[in-house]
Design an enzyme around this catalytic site. Structure first.
Site: not given
Ligand SMILES: *[C@@H]1O[C@H](CO)[C@@H](O)[C@H](O)[C@H]1NC(C)=O
Ligand SMILES: *[C@@H]1O[C@H](CO)[C@@H](O)[C@H](O)[C@H]1NC(C)=O
Ligand SMILES: *[C@@H]1O[C@H](CO)[C@@H](O)[C@H](O)[C@H]1NC(C)=O
Ligand SMILES: *[C@@H]1O[C@H](CO)[C@@H](O)[C@H](O)[C@H]1NC(C)=O
Ligand SMILES: *[C@@H]1O[C@H](CO)[C@@H](O)[C@H](O)[C@H]1NC(C)=O
Length: 798
Positions: A280, A313-315, A317
């Protein structure tokens, strides 16, 4: 000797490189919780060395299902243990024999060391670096896309065996290019959701599929070569533009656009690619951070699309939710509880390890939600052979990285992607030139050709090197004179233009290399205009004005550039777009320029004029024309362009013949099925049954389209056949046309090739209407191939 080990030994190898080459030396302060002479977890020897009896650990019992084994593993963990496994750097649980694991590796267009899971060192100094995705996309060659994935995963698996990489790669990026200013166009397959989704399926299958085990009755036990991840879900395509950035941006998206454009590649990636992970994004969508939206994660990815894998998650996020979006004024534990409940399994970051324990203890989320996520994670690792190994990959090592064939595929990809945009009087290919002037700040590009998410390449061939080498090889060039014209792509100083002019004056042909690099378009850096940077335009015009021989312009960029001036300049005979072509880029460009390869690439994005971007803010999400803004992409914008989506010519000429059968379709509605005739259909002509809703229909109607491609020129060539459908006229908000199929073919001079397509009526002639229904309209649809079109009648009996 090959070193086999799991990720923890990366640190060990790294240290060893500096201290000593002995592998069983004292390891000083580094805690090593696994010995490094095994390649998988469930090795009895490994357990014995830790003073454990593997037989006591059910999770290592190979006769049980992965689900049962994963459950056993999780059930032996304390809450503390569990949360320590839910960040990208999973700590492992020494007590039960579970080693550490670094989840974050990247392989967008070759194994990359952008994530901490990958290291290049003395053992593996580099890996094959393919062109950036937008150029590979321009080949429109599905088997190439899959082949690249296969080569990348072979190198990745070899690097894993050597302790230089993980098994979980957070690639590809499958966001659709909605706006030409976006800084991450280079990472993507362009503006058409069907092309992007098709790219995703092929690349993901290339990375993931184990030969002979592509399908399985139980997808959760299907073996994986490496694990791939489709990102960034969803409606993510604003990085940083005029003070708006992705960490604060709230994308306002209509469900119509969501289904039709933003989510479509993700749906294809999960359903048809069977990807094992989705990431995401940072942005919000309609108020919700994507990583905290249970409808987007659990509801759509997990339930509707039936993901077999994990959501990451995107890093950072979750941190972005708290500090950037200030979502609900959450603190770390509230935010972590919400994302976990929404269906986020793994945090690329430290919020889950830091806050999930207190979230559980304070009653904000059930511990069982943690167990469920861990289960998804361990099942993926089991499918990868992390626990048991995979026999057919055990022997992969150093000799399987940067092989001659892999490097050859990198140059093949660059050749296949290159797009010929202009070729007046057949100026290209060059035959013999005595004196060749090579001009421009990109002529000596090396790293520039790799774009972002790159690793260390096996080698480089710059354009100047390529031209010199191939020119000599073919005896096509006697002398090469090089002048940069500007010191770098930003080209802020015109003092080097004069020497470039002088070089071009008495050359028999001039090739000018211009474009952009990561200082102009990049992650976190959207453009504000579409012009060539700095003095590049002046350089081109002034050099062209004095050139004696033909001028050939080579554009190296990710996004489109407004080069209308060059298109109109009669001195500029030829224009090539070569993207950022990867480590072998210079060779590929030279092969095209000297005619060793006949280019056949097509633009996967519209090249707009700069006027276009003055008319709408990047932050306006709708694809259709609204609020006085023009529409976006070829589907909804038919105003002036520099070059349209799908454009690209060849050194030869092609002519098409198109036939389709049947030419009309009749659907018989079931007794409980109704005609769909909402107001928003608004068709000009009154039809008694304007449309049907596809969800209620049996879609068993297929249309066969046959295209005969004649090569009517003098050279063998490559052509991408692109088939579009256009809905009956008069439907409000319908796309102008939409791509429904494409195939790249090689056609020898004077020959023809028949290309066959089979289209399901509901998948290829449908539209998503304003209410977000997926409908099939009645009336006369059109099937287009280039300038040829054939009608298709669709009618309903009710
Ligand atoms: C290192 O391992 C080898 C083989 O396992 C062994 O023969 C040798 O004695 C060990 N050296 C040290 C310093 O422990
Ligand atoms: C593994 O599981 C099978 C099936 O439940 C069981 O028969 C077997 O004894 C187990 N093996 C060990 C070593 O526990
Ligand atoms: C498509 O790519 C493959 C490489 O995977 C190549 O062998 C083939 O020739 C390409 N097809 C065309 C028509 O360019
Ligand atoms: C990109 O261009 C900038 C400025 O023009 C330059 O400083 C930088 O070194 C270039 N980077 C690469 C990888 O070419
Ligand atoms: C442009 O570059 C030249 C040569 O390096 C330098 O002498 C000159 O001052 C520069 N001009 C500007 C405006 O920076």
């Amino acid at each position: 000797m090959a070193t086999s080990c799991l990720l923890p030994c990366i640190a060990v190898l790294f240290l060893a490189a500096f201290v000593s080459s002995s592998r069983n030396m004292s390891l000083g302060p580094i805690q090593v919780d696994v010995p490094n002479d095994f390649s998988y977890v469930c090795d009895p020897q490994r357990f014995r060395q830790q003073g454990l009896d593997m037989d006591k650990f059910t999770y290592c019992n190979k006769s049980l299902s992965y689900q049962v084994r994963a459950k056993d593993l999780v059930d032996q963990m304390t809450l503390d243990d569990k949360v320590q496994q839910m960040g990208n750097s999973a700590k492992g649980v020494y007590r039960i024999g579970l080693p550490k694991y670094e989840w974050w590796s990247e392989a967008l267009h070759g194994v990359s060391d952008v994530g901490p899971g990958v290291k290049f060192d003395n053992v593996v100094p580099g890996a094959t670096s393919f062109p950036t995705v937008i150029l590979t996309a321009a080949s429109f060659n599905q088997s190439l896309w899959r082949n690249i994935g296969q080569v990348v995963s072979t190198e990745a698996r070899a690097m894993y065996n050597l302790g230089n990489a993980g098994l979980t790669f957070w690639s590809p990026n499958i966001n659709v290019v909605r706006d030409p200013r976006w800084g991450r166009i280079t990472e993507t397959a362009g503006e058409d959701p069907f092309v992007v989704g098709t790219y995703a399926i092929n690349y993901v299958r290339g990375l993931q599929d184990v030969q002979g085990a592509e399908q399985s009755s139980d997808p959760n036990s299907r073996s994986l070569k490496v694990s791939s991840c489709c990102k960034h879900y969803t409606a993510y395509d604003v990085d940083a533009w005029e003070g708006v950035d992705r960490f604060h941006f709230n994308a306002l998206v209509a469900e119509q656009d969501m289904l039709e454009t933003f989510n479509r590649p993700f749906e294809m990636c999960v359903k048809d690619g069977d990807v094992s992970s989705v990431m995401c994004s940072y942005n919000r969508v309609n108020g919700f951070p994507t990583c905290a939206d249970p409808n987007l994660l659990k509801g759509t990815i997990r339930e509707e699309w039936d993901l077999h894998g994990y959501i990451v998650s995107d890093c950072d996020s979750i941190e972005v939710m708290v500090d950037g979006h200030k979502w609900l004024d959450d603190k770390g534990d509230d935010a972590s509880a919400q994302t976990l409940k929404a269906g986020l399994d793994l945090d690329c970051g430290h919020f889950y390890p830091d806050y999930l324990k207190s979230a559980v203890l304070n009653g904000k989320v059930r511990e069982a939600e943690i167990d469920r996520s861990l289960n998804y994670l361990y099942v993926v690792l089991m499918r990868l052979g992390f626990f048991d190994g995979i026999e057919q990959y055990k022997s992969l090592g150093k000799g399987d990285v940067c092989t001659e064939q892999h490097i050859a595929l990198a140059s093949q990809a660059a050749r296949e992607g290159t797009v010929l945009l202009k070729n007046e009087g057949g100026a290209l290919p060059l035959s013999h030139v005595s004196k060749l002037a090579v001009i421009g700040p990109l002529a000596k590009a090396t790293e520039l050709m790799l774009g972002n998410y790159a690793g260390i390449p096996c080698q480089f061939v710059s354009p100047l090197d390529g031209l010199t080498k191939v020119g000599q090889l073919l005896s096509a060039v006697d002398h090469v004179i090089y002048q940069p014209g500007c010191v770098d792509p930003k080209c802020q100083n015109d003092s080097l233009i004069l020497p470039a002019i002088n070089a071009a004056k008495d050359a028999d042909a001039t090739i000018i290399f211009v474009g952009t690099n990561l200082s102009i378009e990049n992650e976190g850096l959207d453009r504000t205009d579409l012009y060539l940077p700095g003095y590049q335009t002046q350089l081109i015009n002034q050099v062209a004005a004095v050139s004696r021989g033909p001028v050939i312009l080579v554009i190296m960029s990710a996004g489109g550039v407004d080069i209308q001036f060059a298109k109109d300049n009669e001195k500029i005979k030829s224009i090539l777009w070569a993207g950022w072509p990867g480590e072998e880029g210079g060779l590929a460009i030279a092969d095209v320029i000297f005619g060793r390869y006949n280019p056949g690439g097509k633009l996967p994005i519209t090249w707009y004029t700069n006027e276009y971007v003055k008319q709408l803010p990047m932050t306006s999400m709708p694809l259709r024309p609204v609020d006085g803004y023009p529409g976006r992409t070829y589907k909804f914008y038919d105003g002036p362009t520099v070059y349209p989506f799908g454009y690209g010519i060849s050194y030869t000429n092609f002519r098409y013949e198109v036939t389709s059968s049947p030419e009309s379709l009749r659907f018989t509605l079931k007794p409980y099925q109704h005609c769909y005739s909402q107001n928003h259909m608004n068709k000009d002509q009154d039809s008694p049954c304007p449309a049907i809703i596809i969800e209620h229909s049996e879609c068993t109607h297929f249309i066969q389209v046959e295209v005969t491609v004649h090569n009517v020129g003098m050279r063998d060539g490559n052509e991408v056949v692109m088939v579009y459908s256009a809905p009956p006229p008069g439907i409000v908000g319908a796309p102008i046309k939409q791509l429904i199929g494409f195939q790249r073919v090689h056609v020898a001079a004077g020959q023809n090739v028949k290309v066959k397509f089979s289209f399901n009526a509901c998948d290829s002639f449908n539209i998503i209407d304003a209410a977000a229904y997926n409908i099939l309209p009645s009336g006369t649809h059109k099937i287009f191939v280039a300038d040829e079109s054939v009608p298709l009648e669709v009618n309903f009996d009710y």
